[in-house]
Write a protein that holds these residues in place. Sequence first.
Motif, PDB file in Angstrom:
ATOM      1  N   PHE A 156       0.833  -1.201   0.000  1.00 35.92           N
ATOM      2  CA  PHE A 156       0.000   0.000   0.000  1.00 35.92           C
ATOM      3  C   PHE A 156       0.866   1.248   0.000  1.00 35.92           C
ATOM      4  CE2 PHE A 156      -2.222   3.449   2.125  1.00 35.92           C
ATOM      5  CZ  PHE A 156      -3.438   3.473   1.470  1.00 35.92           C
ATOM      6  N   ARG A 157       1.903   1.253   0.823  1.00 32.92           N
ATOM      7  CA  ARG A 157       2.789   2.412   0.934  1.00 32.92           C
ATOM      8  C   ARG A 157       3.448   2.741  -0.403  1.00 32.92           C
ATOM      9  NH1 ARG A 157       5.208   4.901   5.114  1.00 32.92           N
ATOM     10  NH2 ARG A 157       4.490   3.316   6.586  1.00 32.92           N
ATOM     11  N   ALA A 158       3.718   1.712  -1.206  1.00 34.47           N
ATOM     12  CA  ALA A 158       4.405   1.907  -2.483  1.00 34.47           C
ATOM     13  C   ALA A 158       3.485   2.449  -3.578  1.00 34.47           C
ATOM     14  CB  ALA A 158       5.021   0.586  -2.945  1.00 34.47           C
ATOM     15  N   LEU A 159       2.157   2.427  -3.353  1.00 34.88           N
ATOM     16  CA  LEU A 159       1.225   2.946  -4.341  1.00 34.88           C
ATOM     17  C   LEU A 159       1.275   4.473  -4.367  1.00 34.88           C
ATOM     18  CD1 LEU A 159      -1.915   0.743  -3.576  1.00 34.88           C
ATOM     19  CD2 LEU A 159      -0.306   0.451  -5.469  1.00 34.88           C
ATOM     20  N   PRO A 160       1.009   5.085  -5.510  1.00 36.68           N
ATOM     21  CA  PRO A 160       0.956   6.554  -5.555  1.00 36.68           C
ATOM     22  C   PRO A 160      -0.047   7.095  -4.540  1.00 36.68           C
ATOM     23  CG  PRO A 160       0.958   5.650  -7.779  1.00 36.68           C
ATOM     24  CD  PRO A 160       0.798   4.474  -6.848  1.00 36.68           C
ATOM     25  N   GLY A 161       0.416   7.915  -3.624  1.00 38.53           N
ATOM     26  CA  GLY A 161      -0.435   8.489  -2.588  1.00 38.53           C
ATOM     27  C   GLY A 161      -0.570   7.644  -1.345  1.00 38.53           C
ATOM     28  N   GLY A 162      -0.121   6.406  -1.388  1.00 39.84           N
ATOM     29  CA  GLY A 162      -0.275   5.522  -0.242  1.00 39.84           C
ATOM     30  C   GLY A 162       0.490   5.977   0.986  1.00 39.84           C
ATOM     31  N   ALA A 163       1.744   6.319   0.803  1.00 34.69           N
ATOM     32  CA  ALA A 163       2.575   6.743   1.933  1.00 34.69           C
ATOM     33  C   ALA A 163       1.987   7.983   2.610  1.00 34.69           C
ATOM     34  CB  ALA A 163       4.000   7.009   1.468  1.00 34.69           C
ATOM     35  N   GLU A 164       1.504   8.924   1.797  1.00 33.88           N
ATOM     36  CA  GLU A 164       0.938  10.156   2.348  1.00 33.88           C
ATOM     37  C   GLU A 164      -0.300   9.871   3.192  1.00 33.88           C
ATOM     38  OE1 GLU A 164       1.868   9.636  -0.714  1.00 33.88           O
ATOM     39  OE2 GLU A 164       3.365  11.174  -1.189  1.00 33.88           O
ATOM     40  N   LEU A 165      -1.147   8.972   2.710  1.00 34.46           N
ATOM     41  CA  LEU A 165      -2.343   8.619   3.466  1.00 34.46           C
ATOM     42  C   LEU A 165      -1.987   7.992   4.811  1.00 34.46           C
ATOM     43  CD1 LEU A 165      -4.545   7.115   0.609  1.00 34.46           C
ATOM     44  CD2 LEU A 165      -5.097   9.147   1.951  1.00 34.46           C
ATOM     45  N   LEU A 166      -0.994   7.116   4.800  1.00 32.72           N
ATOM     46  CA  LEU A 166      -0.570   6.483   6.044  1.00 32.72           C
ATOM     47  C   LEU A 166       0.008   7.495   7.016  1.00 32.72           C
ATOM     48  CD1 LEU A 166       1.147   3.229   4.705  1.00 32.72           C
ATOM     49  CD2 LEU A 166      -0.864   3.324   6.184  1.00 32.72           C
ATOM     50  N   GLU A 167       0.863   8.363   6.510  1.00 34.57           N
ATOM     51  CA  GLU A 167       1.554   9.308   7.391  1.00 34.57           C
ATOM     52  C   GLU A 167       0.608  10.341   7.991  1.00 34.57           C
ATOM     53  OE1 GLU A 167       4.636  10.750   4.857  1.00 34.57           O
ATOM     54  OE2 GLU A 167       5.664   8.802   4.800  1.00 34.57           O
ATOM     55  N   GLU A 168      -0.392  10.774   7.228  1.00 31.74           N
ATOM     56  CA  GLU A 168      -1.315  11.764   7.750  1.00 31.74           C
ATOM     57  C   GLU A 168      -2.465  11.130   8.512  1.00 31.74           C
ATOM     58  OE1 GLU A 168      -4.165  13.778   5.057  1.00 31.74           O
ATOM     59  OE2 GLU A 168      -3.173  12.660   3.439  1.00 31.74           O
ATOM     60  N   ARG A 169      -2.538   9.771   8.492  1.00 28.85           N
ATOM     61  CA  ARG A 169      -3.666   9.072   9.115  1.00 28.85           C
ATOM     62  C   ARG A 169      -4.968   9.710   8.625  1.00 28.85           C
ATOM     63  NH1 ARG A 169      -0.271   5.826  10.080  1.00 28.85           N
ATOM     64  NH2 ARG A 169       0.331   4.975  12.100  1.00 28.85           N
ATOM     65  N   TYR A 170      -5.137   9.644   7.316  1.00 29.20           N
ATOM     66  CA  TYR A 170      -6.318  10.241   6.692  1.00 29.20           C
ATOM     67  C   TYR A 170      -7.545   9.882   7.522  1.00 29.20           C
ATOM     68  CZ  TYR A 170      -9.393  11.808   2.926  1.00 29.20           C
ATOM     69  OH  TYR A 170     -10.330  12.477   2.174  1.00 29.20           O
ATOM     70  N   PRO A 171      -8.402  10.851   7.844  1.00 30.00           N
ATOM     71  CA  PRO A 171      -9.493  10.637   8.805  1.00 30.00           C
ATOM     72  C   PRO A 171     -10.374   9.434   8.478  1.00 30.00           C
ATOM     73  CG  PRO A 171      -9.303  12.957   8.257  1.00 30.00           C
ATOM     74  CD  PRO A 171      -8.369  12.226   7.332  1.00 30.00           C
ATOM     75  N   PRO A 172     -10.878   8.759   9.507  1.00 29.78           N
ATOM     76  CA  PRO A 172     -11.742   7.597   9.308  1.00 29.78           C
ATOM     77  C   PRO A 172     -12.959   7.944   8.460  1.00 29.78           C
ATOM     78  CG  PRO A 172     -11.091   7.770  11.608  1.00 29.78           C
ATOM     79  CD  PRO A 172     -10.634   9.029  10.938  1.00 29.78           C
ATOM     80  N   PHE A 173     -13.406   6.986   7.709  1.00 25.10           N
ATOM     81  CA  PHE A 173     -14.552   7.151   6.825  1.00 25.10           C
ATOM     82  C   PHE A 173     -15.825   7.187   7.653  1.00 25.10           C
ATOM     83  CE2 PHE A 173     -17.774   5.200   3.958  1.00 25.10           C
ATOM     84  CZ  PHE A 173     -17.712   6.134   2.940  1.00 25.10           C
ATOM     85  N   GLN A 174     -16.539   8.324   7.629  1.00 27.15           N
ATOM     86  CA  GLN A 174     -17.774   8.464   8.398  1.00 27.15           C
ATOM     87  C   GLN A 174     -18.807   9.198   7.549  1.00 27.15           C
ATOM     88  OE1 GLN A 174     -16.142  10.461  11.898  1.00 27.15           O
ATOM     89  NE2 GLN A 174     -16.305   8.554  13.059  1.00 27.15           N
ATOM     90  N   PRO A 175     -19.455   8.497   6.626  1.00 30.90           N
ATOM     91  CA  PRO A 175     -20.399   9.149   5.716  1.00 30.90           C
ATOM     92  C   PRO A 175     -21.692   9.567   6.405  1.00 30.90           C
ATOM     93  CG  PRO A 175     -20.508   6.786   5.422  1.00 30.90           C
ATOM     94  CD  PRO A 175     -19.365   7.043   6.387  1.00 30.90           C
TER      95      PRO A 175
END
Length: 226
Positions: free
Chosen positions: A50-69
């Motif tokens: 996942f980390r190696a995918l484009p944008g993956g590392a950034e999502l992990l590092e910022e702990r993109y907020p949990p999905f709450q629709p």
Amino acid sequence: MSKARELLRSVKNLGILRELAKSGGGLDSVADLVDNFIDSDAMGVCVERFRALPGGAELLEERYPPFQPDVDQLEQLPQGSLGHAYAGMIRKLNYDPDFFRPRDTSTDALWLTQRIATTHDIHHVIGGFNTQPAGESGVLAITATQIGFPAYVLLNLLASFKAVRLKPTELEAISHGIAHGNRIGLQATPLVTQKWEEGWEKPLHQWRQELGVIVANHPEISADYS
């Protein structure tokens, strides 16, 4: 110690899979299987993929907020948009959008596990898969193919074995589901790195076109969410 821990993990996995095979299990059993992999070597490999995918590392590092629709708000979006389609699916099937097991996101593996669990139903909408067993296998196959999420790999192995052993009439549909999910997984832009929340208003057909998703069209695996 690592070998002993992985052996114990395998024993527990077998017990969960046995229960799923016998009774069909439920969301709790699936969540138990998912959680049993969180600190595993297999999950470590998955996180690195996942980390190696484009944008993956950034999502992990910022702990993109949990999905709450907010399903009520999504229902108000224009027909044909991703948000409207997602809300329609949740309402039609009488799902609780917050059914998933709560987890903290203090580690990469925990964050990724929770992100995958909470966005699972969006993959149904994007891929056009229904929620019958064959459609579920198709959705699981996407993530299994794109990052090797270990619990989904095992669940599809179980689905194929169960069809062969106990319900041979379902094997063709399960095979269609997994094959089409694998196709999406291999050809489409990774679904697991998408920030769906920032594009609820975007038309569903545009999302699919941009991601390179070919919608499922076999009668036993497909559903129309548009």
